[in-house]
Write an enzyme that holds these catalytic residues in place. Structure first.
Site, mmCIF file in Angstrom:
data_model
loop_
_atom_site.group_PDB
_atom_site.id
_atom_site.type_symbol
_atom_site.label_atom_id
_atom_site.label_comp_id
_atom_site.label_asym_id
_atom_site.label_seq_id
_atom_site.Cartn_x
_atom_site.Cartn_y
_atom_site.Cartn_z
ATOM 1 N N HIS A 149 2.549 5.459 48.420
ATOM 2 C CA HIS A 149 2.932 4.304 47.601
ATOM 3 C C HIS A 149 1.675 3.517 47.287
ATOM 4 C CE1 HIS A 149 5.423 0.285 47.393
ATOM 5 N NE2 HIS A 149 4.686 0.490 46.317
ATOM 6 N N HIS A 169 -9.771 9.201 37.570
ATOM 7 C CA HIS A 169 -9.894 10.651 37.442
ATOM 8 C C HIS A 169 -10.079 11.363 38.791
ATOM 9 C CE1 HIS A 169 -14.206 10.521 38.288
ATOM 10 N NE2 HIS A 169 -14.136 9.337 37.699
#
Ligand SMILES: CC(C)(COP(=O)(O)OP(=O)(O)OC[C@H]1O[C@@H](n2cnc3c(N)ncnc32)[C@H](O)[C@@H]1OP(=O)(O)O)[C@@H](O)C(=O)NCCC(=O)NCCS
Length: 211
Positions: free
Chosen positions: A143, A134
């Protein structure tokens, strides 16, 4: 059927093509400089030099299937590609909270989990089994490699590569164009352009030079 042009034809591209087909895209062209000339069959295979003409002819959308963050960025600049020309590919086998926002050109691989109130930028790769907890902010061209875990409230600036299986502690800030080694545990903030590795992660290079 939605038409898709895939740029890059490596192992990473194989995974992206599988996801695209499962999402009902028809792959109309695959471009990679390993092809020396354009060949037209049910799929066009071609070097990149023909990209703009193939876009015009097929009217396909684009995905860049190249793992290097720098190369994805350079390719967009070199060919002057706009956000709206790209798709966002999210595997059906990924879990994405409804509150997540994801930019164009980003791919999310099978088994990835992206939890509430995360913002993911453009041209990002959230690779197989990566966890983005979150309240993360993940910049453009990042990446997260397979099984990397970014815990709650982490910020990762643009272009940063998180190695396979690395873990980032809550609230950590990682600057732009960094590389975090495979298996690292990042417990402190990392300045931009740094390569950090180990348990706990320590800076080993800055702008490519050994520290
Ligand atoms: C950390 C990393 C970027 C370093 O690569 P590099 O810049 O080419 O550096 P080198 O291989 O020269 O290694 C430099 C030092 O770091 C050490 N090192 C390299 N990778 C390491 C890692 N993952 N964890 C701990 N130490 C590491 C090396 O042993 C070497 O130590 P030494 O100087 O004592 O011999 C690279 O090894 C890495 O882990 N990349 C991520 C790969 C990955 O997960 N790819 C996923 C693709 S989907």
């Amino acid at each position: 059927m939605k038409k898709l042009i895939v740029i890059g034809d490596s192992g990473h591209a194989k995974v992206i093509k599988d996801i695209a087909v499962s999402l009902d895209y028809r792959i109309v062209a695959v471009l990679d400089d390993k092809y020396t000339e354009r060949t037209d069959s049910s799929i066009i295979f071609s070097p990149l030099i023909h990209l703009n003409e193939i876009i015009k002819e097929t009217n396909g959308k684009l995905v860049i299937a190249i793992g290097s963050n720098e190369i994805r960025k350079k390719m967009i600049e070199q060919y002057d590609l706009a956000d709206e020309q790209f798709v966002t590919l999210v595997s059906k086998a990924a879990h994405i909270s409804p509150s997540v926002t994801i930019g164009s050109g980003t791919v999310v691989m099978p088994g990835a989990i992206i939890n509430a109130d995360v913002h993911i930028g453009r041209q990002v790769i959230i690779n197989t089994g990566a966890v983005v907890e979150h309240d993360n902010v993940i910049g453009d061209y990042c990446h997260l490699s397979p099984n990397a875990t970014s815990t709650g409230g982490v910020t990762i600036e643009q272009g940063t590569h998180i190695g396979a299986g690395a873990i980032i502690n809550p609230q950590v800030h990682i600057g732009e164009w960094c590389t975090v080694g495979s298996g690292a545990a990042v417990i402190h903030d990392i300045d931009g352009y740094t390569t950090a590795a180990g348990l706990p992660a320590k800076a080993i290079k800055y702008r490519g030079h050994r520290i």
